[in-house]
Design a protein around this motif. Structure first.
Motif, mmCIF file in Angstrom:
data_model
loop_
_atom_site.group_PDB
_atom_site.id
_atom_site.type_symbol
_atom_site.label_atom_id
_atom_site.label_comp_id
_atom_site.label_asym_id
_atom_site.label_seq_id
_atom_site.Cartn_x
_atom_site.Cartn_y
_atom_site.Cartn_z
ATOM 1 N N PHE A 167 1.133 -0.972 0.028
ATOM 2 C CA PHE A 167 0.005 -0.160 0.190
ATOM 3 C C PHE A 167 1.035 1.423 0.057
ATOM 4 C CE2 PHE A 167 -2.655 2.834 2.773
ATOM 5 C CZ PHE A 167 -3.508 3.498 1.748
ATOM 6 N N ILE B 44 2.006 2.063 -3.787
ATOM 7 C CA ILE B 44 1.384 2.250 -4.406
ATOM 8 C C ILE B 44 0.784 3.428 -4.058
ATOM 9 C CG2 ILE B 44 -1.491 2.011 -5.196
ATOM 10 C CD1 ILE B 44 -1.223 -0.909 -4.586
ATOM 11 N N LEU B 45 1.115 4.077 -3.049
ATOM 12 C CA LEU B 45 0.764 5.087 -2.389
ATOM 13 C C LEU B 45 1.996 6.377 -3.099
ATOM 14 C CD1 LEU B 45 -1.061 6.029 0.995
ATOM 15 C CD2 LEU B 45 -2.360 5.960 -1.019
ATOM 16 N N GLU C 175 3.037 6.119 -5.503
ATOM 17 C CA GLU C 175 3.223 6.111 -7.319
ATOM 18 C C GLU C 175 2.276 7.381 -7.489
ATOM 19 O OE1 GLU C 175 3.146 2.606 -9.621
ATOM 20 O OE2 GLU C 175 4.530 1.662 -8.617
ATOM 21 N N VAL C 176 0.860 7.384 -6.234
ATOM 22 C CA VAL C 176 0.356 7.838 -6.397
ATOM 23 C C VAL C 176 0.568 9.376 -6.605
ATOM 24 C CG1 VAL C 176 -2.702 8.868 -5.776
ATOM 25 C CG2 VAL C 176 -1.855 5.878 -6.026
ATOM 26 N N LEU D 114 -5.690 8.034 -7.392
ATOM 27 C CA LEU D 114 -6.540 7.332 -6.695
ATOM 28 C C LEU D 114 -7.146 6.319 -6.422
ATOM 29 C CD1 LEU D 114 -5.736 7.763 -3.247
ATOM 30 C CD2 LEU D 114 -7.365 9.734 -3.211
ATOM 31 N N VAL E 223 -6.114 2.031 -6.207
ATOM 32 C CA VAL E 223 -5.185 1.963 -5.268
ATOM 33 C C VAL E 223 -5.547 0.385 -4.756
ATOM 34 C CG1 VAL E 223 -4.336 1.929 -2.837
ATOM 35 C CG2 VAL E 223 -3.799 4.258 -4.471
ATOM 36 N N LEU F 291 -4.163 -3.362 -5.303
ATOM 37 C CA LEU F 291 -3.843 -3.542 -3.849
ATOM 38 C C LEU F 291 -4.502 -5.058 -3.414
ATOM 39 C CD1 LEU F 291 -2.532 -3.109 -1.231
ATOM 40 C CD2 LEU F 291 -3.833 -2.322 0.092
#
Length: 369
Positions: A31, A34-35, A37-38, A45, A48, A52
């Motif tokens: 997580f 991924i955040l 990359e956000v 967003l 996500v 996940l």
């Protein structure tokens, strides 16, 4: 049957708890990635949760054998410490009832592992990479933010916009450094512009108006004033989505393929299924060595055996380009056989057969010593 059902239910409860904790821990780690990359603007967003969820199948490949190993250790060691296993033996039930319960658990976990590694994980991996490719190779105007340097698509292009009003942009900085597309690096400054979509070729371009271009040539620097300038943001021919070998769901396709990577992927999946049996067999003799004062000493040993097994297997898998294909498969199955033989020997070291063999060797070589 009551004792078998009791052993299975206790092991399943422990395994589900361990599996839940492991998934939560590694999902948090995923997580965070991924955040990141956000925050960088590479992923929207709203994707996500989807990304996940698609990653869980990859976790289950390694966590099902580990959770079964730890669950059996916890359940069986507790039975030995609380003397429940002595009560089971005093009822006329020998070690066979434990093996029967473990075999049922192995079959259940092997079935789930087979479904995961043969169908669910390849589908999730395919959808995950396909989704990332579509997101990163397409740029839309809603993603553009004011006052930020942003990477455009999968190219080495950077865009800075001072102000966005609807579909129009003002005070723009645009730089492209990707020589693979056949361009020299250049920088463009413009007063206004907009993103243009080609419906037929699916190309995206940026149209800039009233500005200056600085082209960095091998020998000099050229400066050009322009009234309107158009630059490519992506090239569909460059970003082809490649099917990876771990995305192939068909067992028959992997079995009949002559490609090196496909054959290695097939044997890797079979190894993951076999690891369920190996880890379950290892847990039984480890749990019998438990005493009240060192109950938790067996868990580091079990985890070390698990990590060693998968460390060697993953090293062989990801360094296969440096080794011949047949050698990789041979070493992979040698590790499987060694671990399986080690587990079987540990389980039968206190059996009647092993004791007869021991006394046969003892009586035969006693006179020679």
């Amino acid at each position: 049957m009551i004792i078998i059902r009791y052993l299975i239910l206790e092991s399943i409860k422990s395994q589900l708890a361990i599996l839940f904790v492991l998934i939560i821990i590694f999902s948090c780690q995923k997580f965070i990635r991924i955040l990141w990359e956000v925050v960088e603007g590479d992923i929207p967003l709203y994707l996500v949760g989807c990304l996940l969820g698609l990653s869980i199948s990859e976790f289950l490949k390694f966590f099902l054998p580990l959770s079964l190993l730890l669950a059996l250790l916890i359940t069986l060691s507790r039975l030995y410490v609380d003397n429940e296993i002595i009560i089971i033996y005093s009822c006329g039930r020998g070690k066979k009832i434990i093996f029967l319960a473990v075999i049922i658990l192995v079959l259940m976990n092997a079935m789930m592992t087979t479904i995961n590694v043969m169908w669910f994980a390849p589908f999730s991996s395919h959808y995950y990479h396909n989704l990332l490719w579509k997101v990163k190779s397409h740029t839309n105007l809603s993603k553009l933010m004011e006052g930020h340097f942003q990477k455009i698509g999968n190219t080495r292009s950077v865009l800075f916009i001072n102000k966005v009003q609807g579909k129009k942009m003002q005070n723009i900085f645009f730089a492209q450094f990707d020589s693979k597309l056949g361009y020299y690096p250049f920088i463009v400054l413009a007063k206004e512009g907009e993103i243009h979509n080609e419906s037929q070729s699916q190309q995206k371009s940026i149209i800039l108006k009233t500005g200056i271009q600085y082209a960095i040539l091998p020998q000099n620097l050229t400066v050009t004033n322009f009234g309107e300038y158009q630059g490519l943001l992506n090239n569909p021919m460059t970003y082809s989505f490649n099917i990876r070998y771990e995305m192939i769901p068909s067992l028959g396709e992997l079995w009949h393929s002559n490609q090196k990577k496909f054959r290695e992927e097939l044997h890797w999946r079979l190894t993951l299924i076999l690891s369920v049996l190996i880890m379950a067999l290892i847990s039984i003799p480890l749990s019998t060595t438990v005493k009240c004062r060192n109950r938790f000493c067996i868990y580091p040993i079990a985890i070390l055996l698990y990590l060693t097994f998968f460390l060697f297997q993953t090293l062989l898998r990801y360094n296969s380009m440096k080794i011949e294909s047949d050698s990789v498969l041979l070493m992979m199955w040698m590790i499987n056989v060694v671990y399986l033989f080690f587990a079987i020997v540990l389980n039968f070291r206190d059996s009647i057969i092993s004791r007869k063999i021991y006394w046969w060797f003892y009586n035969k070589f006693r006179g020679r010593c």
